[in-house]
Motif scaffolding. Structure first.
Motif: not given
Length: 496
Positions: A196-212
């Motif tokens: 996870t890095t700046g400059g990428t879609n924050l929503r995608d990271d949030i959805m990914r962290l909703d999983e393991t």
């Protein structure tokens, strides 16, 4: 590179658009520059997948007790290039000596890592014991493996929360480390790694962290944002690694790092790795590390396998000099450094006009284009990359055997990290510095600080100093004609 010639430079295609960093122009016919790329790869193509040896089961059913598990490994071609003592001066340990999981050992060997390097020998057993570490080792000597191997060994797949985090200063390094993590852990049966890095879609990271997610590879700003939003839960994290720790503890990042640590449990383990450690590290260590184990493998600062030269030129002569280097050196891949984003783009355009395929990369480009350039250059689709200091830290591209400082850096630390992009993991490399009258004092200061010798460039550079295996080539008349035309164009100065 085998690419069709174009007769009119005005018809050069610049990929997606001007800002994507990928400039492909008219290419010269075979010349000294068109030597081999990475072992086993072809120009314009990504490296082929490792070959199966066919001597054991490779899929389905797993490894049964009594099987010779090593026979089933899909090993990459053996690297027979000479290595320097930076990586060969070991105690003779094997990866199997550390009582690692068999599945992790399989991933290690399939990466082509045969034996631990000195930093890995020193670091792995201490990290496995849970102790904090402050490790100083040269660029390109295996620091990533030194912390990723114990980190992955300690992941408990029965626990579905973040157990380890690797902090890095740049997006490109985050992508590289996450890729290595995924490859090394592929036999472990379900280690979930996320970058996870700046400059990428924050929503995608949030959805990914909703999983393991078990392991997070992150730049400081983005992971702190996710922690504060309550999305990245790090209250049970057991290991935090800081790669390129000197940069992470500089004024650019140190406030963010302190903030991140405030969310971690008190009994976490912290590992710091870098080639250079400023005074700020001592203050951080005293505050946050508990009786850290200190490793210092820096008896000298520069890599033994890198030969360093300087060419004394005027600003107007720089492009001409660069063109001469391209025509005379056998370059697998090269990285050319400039001191500003504007000069990076101007130089990349000039190199393209001279007839060489060239990418460029800098921090002001859109993230998707930076990712594309990094991926394609890493896979050997282009021989030359023009960059700012964005590309100086941690980036490991084995095929790079030449680094050129088109603009000389201002300090020894930047110089050390720049030239460390060649000569990776004990292999040979060449660093050439274009020096103007204004740079001569910096040159002397950097030589003194690094206790190194940067010599005047000779008329002919011995290929054995930077090419593991080479074959002499005799350019045909067409190549000579193209070089003459390129020499004429090279006399035009680069606009500043």
């Amino acid at each position: 590179m085998a690419t069709a010639r174009t007769e009119n430079l005005a018809s050069v295609v610049v990929g997606l658009n001007k800002q994507n960093g990928q400039m492909r122009g008219q290419l010269k016919p075979a010349s000294p520059q068109s030597g081999p790329l990475a072992p086993g790869s072809q120009p314009g193509k990504a490296p082929s997948a490792p070959l199966k040896d066919g001597s054991g089961p490779t899929e389905g059913g797993g490894i049964r007790f009594g099987d010779d598990w090593k026979r089933s490994l899909q090993l990459p071609p053996k690297d027979t290039r000479m290595k320097t003592s930076d990586v060969t001066a070991t105690k003779g340990n094997e990866f199997e000596d550390y009582c690692l999981k068999r599945e992790l050992l399989m991933g290690i060997f399939e990466m082509g890592w045969e034996k631990p390097s000195p930093i890995q020998e020193e670091s792995i057993p201490i990290a496995l014991s849970g102790r904090d570490i402050l490790a100083r080792a040269k660029n390109g000597t295996g620091k990533s493996g030194a912390y990723l191997i114990p980190l992955l060994e300690r992941i408990d797949l029965k626990k579905d929360y973040i157990q380890a985090m690797v902090m890095v200063p740049t997006r490109e390094l985050a992508l590289q480390v996450s890729q290595i993590s995924i490859q090394v852990s592929k036999h472990l049966g379900g280690v979930k790694v996320m970058a996870t890095t700046g400059g990428t879609n924050l929503r995608d990271d949030i959805m990914r962290l909703d999983e393991t997610v078990h392991v997070v590879i992150a730049t400081p700003g983005r992971i702190l944002d996710l922690i504060k939003k309550g999305v990245a839960k790090v209250d049970r994290l057991q290991m935090m690694v800081m790669d390129e720790a000197d940069k992470l503890l500089s004024q650019d990042f140190v406030v963010l790092i302190e903030d991140i640590i405030s969310f971690l449990p008190k009994n976490r383990q912290i590992l710091l790795y870098s080639a250079t450690f400023p005074i700020s590290v001592q203050k951080f260590m005293a505050k946050h590390l508990q009786k850290p184990y200190e490793i210092n493998l820096m008896d000298e600062l520069t890599l033994k396998g890198i030969t360093q030269y300087y060419a004394y030129v005027t600003e107007r002569q720089k492009v001409h000099c660069l063109n001469t280097l391209f025509s005379r050196l056998q370059i697998n891949q090269s990285i050319i450094f400039c001191n500003s984003t504007q000069r990076v783009e101007l130089l990349a355009k000039k190199i393209t006009q001279l007839g060489y395929s060239c990418f460029y990369i800098h921090a002001k480009m859109m993230q998707e284009y930076r990712n594309r350039v990094f991926h394609d250059f890493r896979n050997g689709l282009c021989r030359n990359l023009v960059s700012t200091d964005l590309f100086t830290r941690g980036i490991d591209i084995q095929a790079v055997n030449v680094v050129i400082n088109f603009d000389f850096p201002k300090n020894a630390e930047t110089y050390l990290h720049r030239i460390g992009r060649s000569g990776r993991f004990g292999h040979l490399g060449l660093a050439i510095n274009l020096i103007t009258s204004e740079d001569r004092f910096n040159l002397k200061a950097i030589e003194d600080q690094l206790v190194t010798d940067i010599k005047p460039i000779p008329g002919t550079i011995d290929k054995s100093l930077y090419v593991a295996e080479f074959h002499s080539t005799n350019p045909d008349a067409e190549a000579e004609e193209a070089e003459t035309e390129a020499d004429r164009k090279a006399t035009e100065p680069l606009e500043s």
